[in-house]
Scaffold this motif. Structure first.
Motif, short mmCIF file in Angstrom:
data_model
loop_
_atom_site.label_atom_id
_atom_site.label_comp_id
_atom_site.label_asym_id
_atom_site.label_seq_id
_atom_site.Cartn_x
_atom_site.Cartn_y
_atom_site.Cartn_z
N SER A 210 0.82 -1.21 0.00
CA SER A 210 0.00 0.00 0.00
C SER A 210 0.85 1.26 0.00
O SER A 210 0.35 2.36 -0.23
CB SER A 210 -0.92 0.01 1.22
N SER A 230 -7.85 3.97 4.86
CA SER A 230 -6.57 3.24 4.85
C SER A 230 -5.40 4.16 4.60
O SER A 230 -4.28 3.90 5.04
CB SER A 230 -6.60 2.14 3.79
N PRO A 233 -3.49 5.46 8.20
CA PRO A 233 -2.44 4.68 8.87
C PRO A 233 -1.26 4.36 7.97
O PRO A 233 -0.12 4.27 8.45
CB PRO A 233 -3.17 3.41 9.32
N VAL A 234 -1.51 4.20 6.67
CA VAL A 234 -0.41 3.90 5.75
C VAL A 234 0.54 5.09 5.65
O VAL A 234 1.76 4.94 5.67
CB VAL A 234 -0.94 3.53 4.35
N ASN A 252 4.33 0.04 11.94
CA ASN A 252 2.91 -0.15 12.20
C ASN A 252 2.54 0.30 13.61
O ASN A 252 1.49 0.89 13.84
CB ASN A 252 2.53 -1.62 12.02
N TYR A 256 0.05 3.32 14.73
CA TYR A 256 -1.06 3.09 15.65
C TYR A 256 -1.05 4.12 16.78
O TYR A 256 -2.07 4.77 17.05
CB TYR A 256 -0.98 1.68 16.24
N ALA A 270 -9.42 6.00 12.32
CA ALA A 270 -8.72 5.24 11.27
C ALA A 270 -7.61 4.38 11.86
O ALA A 270 -7.39 3.25 11.41
CB ALA A 270 -8.15 6.19 10.22
N ASP A 274 -7.79 0.34 11.68
CA ASP A 274 -6.72 -0.40 11.00
C ASP A 274 -6.21 -1.52 11.90
O ASP A 274 -5.97 -2.65 11.44
CB ASP A 274 -5.58 0.55 10.63
N HIS A 275 -6.04 -1.24 13.19
CA HIS A 275 -5.56 -2.27 14.11
C HIS A 275 -6.64 -3.33 14.33
O HIS A 275 -6.32 -4.52 14.47
CB HIS A 275 -5.15 -1.66 15.44
N ARG A 277 -8.65 -4.37 12.08
CA ARG A 277 -8.57 -5.24 10.91
C ARG A 277 -7.38 -6.20 11.02
O ARG A 277 -7.46 -7.36 10.60
CB ARG A 277 -8.46 -4.42 9.63
N THR A 278 -6.27 -5.72 11.58
CA THR A 278 -5.11 -6.59 11.78
C THR A 278 -5.43 -7.70 12.77
O THR A 278 -5.12 -8.87 12.53
CB THR A 278 -3.91 -5.77 12.30
N ILE A 309 -13.46 -0.74 2.51
CA ILE A 309 -12.02 -1.02 2.43
C ILE A 309 -11.78 -2.30 1.66
O ILE A 309 -10.91 -2.35 0.76
CB ILE A 309 -11.41 -1.11 3.85
#
Length: 360
Positions: A210, A230, A233-234, A252, A256, A270, A274-275, A277-278, A309
């Motif tokens: 990404s 997305s 965090p990217v 990462n 976070y 966000a 994102d976390h 989703r991880t 997403i």
């Protein structure tokens, strides 16, 4: 030999840089003190107050210069009135010299950061794998955070959050949030790291990525095809690379912490999403049915964000995923990251340890 002197010099510099990397690997405190908190800061300052001001990724110029250089060198070699053997020798040595120069600048400009003292060691975090119950507890905790934060986002309803919600100065906000965290914890933040969006859309997503930090330009690149939630965090992840952290799990982690501590509820949301989703990706391996039953209980808006997403990722199917996985896995292991591409998942342990440390 004078004909080949330049190529041999660059090849030698590349080998020397690698040998120094191997030596420093045994003394991470040296790398931390003299490179990451010393020499690298000068590089960071020079880049961030010169080429970083360009409104487009410097990567474009480097790629263009590389293509032009290859064309010019190839044409010149082809037109030389020498034997095929001589042309072959020059071509091979030219490639070796180019590779040596690329490796030399990669390590000198940024790559030695792979050998610095691990962040968890500097922060006193004790990492350990999460058993299923702890993983589930983390998943629930992050779900509670995203539920609370989404309610604070002005204008957010049951529809997925789109690009209109993103602040115009997103990069600056994320840089400030990240610098605040790093400074508080004793890490230098000299410079003004950039993380620019790169086109065409999907250029990284089609290779199961990404974004990318490009050491030769000193900039992070974020795929413009990413879903709006997305991108946040990217971009924070790539900015973390720019401040001297090579480890993917560590970047990462910084993304976070920086995002979730932001005063902007969208950025904090966000980061937590994102976390979530991880964690979900890990939990799915244990109990797929239980996860989806839990997911269906989330508010409609959050489910819409998760669906958006995933739908966006499907727009850019992988190209040769096995080859990409093998190549990047090998690259990370060559930099001293033993777990290879699985290093991205270290964020689960780091965040858990961070939360425990903050409680005590």
């Amino acid at each position: 030999m004078n004909r080949y002197k330049s190529s041999l010099v660059w090849a030698g510099l590349g080998v020397s840089a690698i040998l120094l990397r191997l030596l420093l690997g045994a003394y991470p405190e040296w790398t931390e003190q003299y490179y990451s908190r010393g020499f690298f800061l000068g590089i960071r300052t020079f880049i961030d107050y010169t080429v970083a001001y360009l409104p487009f990724p410097v990567l474009y110029l480097i790629v263009l210069a590389l293509l032009v250089g290859i064309f010019v060198k190839t044409r010149a070699l082809w037109r030389m009135s020498v034997s095929r053997l001589e042309k072959g020798i020059r071509a091979v040595l030219g490639l070796l010299g180019f590779a040596g120069g690329a490796v030399f600048f990669f390590l000198v400009l940024w790559g030695y950061n792979y050998g610095r003292v691990p962040v968890e060691q500097q922060l006193g975090l004790v990492l350990s794998p999460l058993p299923i119950e702890a993983l589930k507890a983390e998943l629930i905790d992050e779900a509670e955070q995203v539920i609370a934060l989404r309610k604070k986002i002005q204008g957010a309803d049951t529809a997925a959050i789109d690009a209109s919600f993103l602040p115009g100065d997103l990069e600056e906000q994320l840089r400030e949030d990240l610098e605040s965290v790093l400074s508080e914890l004793g890490f230098p933040t000299i410079g003004k790291v950039r993380a620019k969006r790169i086109y065409p859309r999907g250029i990284f997503l089609r290779f199961s990525s990404s974004g990318m930090y490009f050491p030769w330009s000193g900039e992070g690149q974020v795929d413009a095809g990413l879903d709006p939630l997305s991108i946040i965090p990217v971009m924070a992840h790539e900015l973390s690379h720019g401040y001297g952290f090579g480890d993917e799990g560590t970047c990462n982690f910084w993304a976070y912490v920086a995002c979730t501590r932001s005063a902007d509820p969208l950025i904090a949301y966000a980061g937590h999403l994102d976390h979530f989703r991880t964690l979900a990706a890990h939990y799915l391996r244990y109990d797929r049915e239980a996860y989806f039953a839990f997911r269906e209980q989330l508010p409609t808006g959050i489910q819409a964000d998760l669906d958006a997403i995933n739908d966006n990722l499907r727009k850019y199917p992988d190209i040769m995923p096995e080859l990409r996985y093998a190549a990047y896995d090998t690259y990370l292991k060559a930099q001293g990251i033993k777990e290879g591409i699985k290093n991205y998942s270290r964020v689960v342990m780091m965040v858990k340890a961070w939360k425990e440390a903050r409680k005590s």
